[in-house]
Design a protein around this motif. Structure first.
Motif: not given
Length: 410
Positions: A160, A163, A326-328
Motif C-alpha cells: 500500500w 503504491s 495494478n501497482l498495489f
C-alpha cells in the motif's frame, strides 16, 4: 417496498422497469464471478499441499505423542492428527471466504490485521507466554503468535505504501517501508525471534527491489547485512547460539543432525506409513521437523514431489502477475508469495541441515493452530488479489457488468 428501478436497457428501452434481483440470485451470480476469476490451478496446488499435510501429521502424531507422554500421563497417539483436521478445516474455510474479497477489501483487511498484530507485538514482552526460552505467544483461549498474522499484514501495508509512488513520485516510500521493517525487526529480536526477523527481511527486500531500488543501494544493503550479522553474532545471544549450533555445537545442532539422519533413513521410497523408527526420537516431529518424517516414511521421492509443489505454487502466483497493471496488486502478491515460499524453503533447508534451526513450521503441512490459520489467511488474501479475468479487462467490461446486462435483456 423499494422504489422501482429504471435503466436504459438495450432490450426494453430507456426507463424500462427492472424488478429487484432476489438475494439467492445475487449469491449465485457472486459465486459464478468468483469461480470465473479465481486462479483454479493455484487453488488446486494449495489443496494438494493441505492433503499432504493431513497424511504427514498422521505419520508424525504418534512420535510427538510419545515424546510428550510421561509415566503418569499418556498422550493419545493421534491427538495432534485429530486437532490438525479441525485446524485444516477452519483454515480452508477462512481461505475460501477471504478469496471472495475484492482487492480494495483485501487491502483494508490486511492493513487492519497488520495494525492490530503490530500493537500486540508491542505487549508480547510483557504479557506473552514463555516457551523454550522465548516469549512470542499470547493466550486468548488458544496460543496466538502475533508475528504469524503480522507477516501478511506487513506485505499488504508495504504494498500500500509503495503504491503511493504512483500518485506522487517524490514520496520517500522506500524509506517508509524500511523504517517499518526496522521497527518490527527490533520487536522480534526482543522475544527473541531471529527466524521471523530474517523472513520479514526477505519480504522487505523483494518488495523494495520491485519498487526500483538502485543496484548501488542493493550492494550497500548487502554490506550492511554482513556487518549486521557479524555484530549479531558477538552481541546477540540468540544469533550466536543459532550460528554455533549450525556449525556443530549445542542442542540445536543435535536436533538438526537427527532430522537430517531421519530424512535419509527411508531411502528413495521410504519405510511405509507408521513404520519409521528414527522419528520416535525426533523432537517436534509434527511441526518443525515434519519434512524429515515424510522423508523416512515416504522416501526422498516424496520429498522431491513436495518441493516441486511449493515451487509450482510460487511460480504460478508470479506468472499470474504477468501483465498486472495494478501497482498495489503487484507488490502485495509478490510480498505474500515471498512470505509463503520463504518460510517453506527455510524449513526444508533446516531439515536438510543446510540452514540454522529457526523454529518455523512447514506451511500447509506442519501441525499448528494459529500458524495454520495464519498461512491460510495469507493464501486467502493472495487468491483475492490475484483474481482477475484478463480478457474482460482488455475489453473494459467486468463479469458482473455482463451478468447485469444479461439480466436486463432477459
Amino acid at each position: 417496498m423499494s422504489a422501482p428501478v429504471f435503466s436504459a436497457s438495450p432490450a426494453r428501452g430507456p426507463g424500462a422497469y427492472l424488478p429487484p434481483v432476489p438475494v439467492r440470485r445475487q449469491w449465485r451470480d457472486g459465486l459464478r464471478i468468483w469461480w470465473r476469476e479465481i486462479d483454479k490451478l493455484l487453488l488446486l496446488l494449495i489443496c494438494l499441499l493441505m492433503a499432504v499435510g493431513i497424511v504427514a501429521v498422521a505419520a508424525a502424531s504418534p512420535a510427538s505423542a510419545d515424546m510428550l507422554s510421561t509415566a503418569k500421563t499418556r498422550v493419545p497417539d493421534f491427538m495432534f492428527f485429530q486437532r490438525h483436521i479441525v485446524f485444516q478445516a477452519l483454515g480452508l474455510a477462512l481461505m475460501i471466504g477471504l478469496s471472495f474479497l475484492d482487492r480494495d477489501q483485501a487491502r483494508r483487511l490486511g492493513i487492519l490485521v497488520g495494525a492490530v498484530m503490530l500493537a500486540l507485538l508491542f505487549v508480547v514482552p510483557f504479557i506473552g507466554e514463555e516457551k523454550n526460552g522465548a516469549r512470542r505467544w499470547i493466550n486468548i483461549g488458544m496460543s496466538l503468535q502475533p508475528s504469524e498474522f503480522l507477516k501478511p499484514g506487513f506485505a499488504i501495508i508495504c504494498a500500500w505504501i509503495l503504491s503511493w509512488r504512483l500518485r506522487d513520485p517524490g514520496l520517500p516510500v522506500i524509506a517508509f517501508v524500511t523504517g517499518f521493517f526496522a521497527l518490527i525487526a527490533a520487536l522480534l529480536m526482543l522475544q527473541p525471534n531471529l527466524g521471523d526477523a530474517i523472513l520479514f527481511g526477505g519480504i522487505w527486500l523483494v518488495m523494495v527491489l520491485l519498487a526500483g531500488l538502485p543496484w548501488q543501494r542493493i550492494a550497500g544493503l548487502g554490506g550492511i547485512g554482513v556487518v549486521g550479522l557479524t555484530l549479531a553474532y558477538f552481541f546477540y545471544d540468540n544469533a550466536r547460539h543459532r550460528i554455533d549450533s549450525f556449525l556443530g555445537d549445542g542442542t540445536a545442532f543435535d536436533q538438526v543432525d537427527l532430522a537430517q539422519r531421519t530424512i535419509t533413513a527411508g531411502g528413495w521410497t521410504g519405510t511405509g506409513l507408521w513404520l519409521g523408527i528414527r522419528k520416535m526420537n525426533l523432537p517436534e516431529a509434527h511441526t518443525d521437523y515434519i519434512f524429515s518424517v515424510i522423508g523416512e516414511e515416504f522416501g526422498l521421492v516424496m520429498c522431491g514431489v513436495i518441493v516441486l509443489l511449493y515451487c509450482a505454487l510460487v511460480m504460478r502466483a508470479l506468472i499470474r502477475l504477468t501483465g498486472e497493471d495494478n501497482l498495489f496488486a503487484l507488490f502485495a502478491a509478490a510480498g505474500l508469495v515471498t512470505q509463503f515460499g520463504g518460510q517453506a524453503f527455510i524449513n526444508i533447508l533446516v531439515n536438510l541441515k543446510l540452514f540454522p534451526s529457526k523454529g518455523m513450521t512447514l506451511p500447509l503441512i506442519s501441525y499448528g493452530g494459529s500458524s495454520t490459520l495464519a498461512v491460510c489467511f495469507t493464501l486467502g488474501l493472495l487468491l483475492a488479489i490475484t483474481r482477475r479475468n484478463p480478457f474482460l479487462a482488455r475489453e473494459g467490461w467486468s463479469l458482473r457488468d455482463l451478468i447485469e446486462r444479461k439480466d436486463q435483456s432477459a
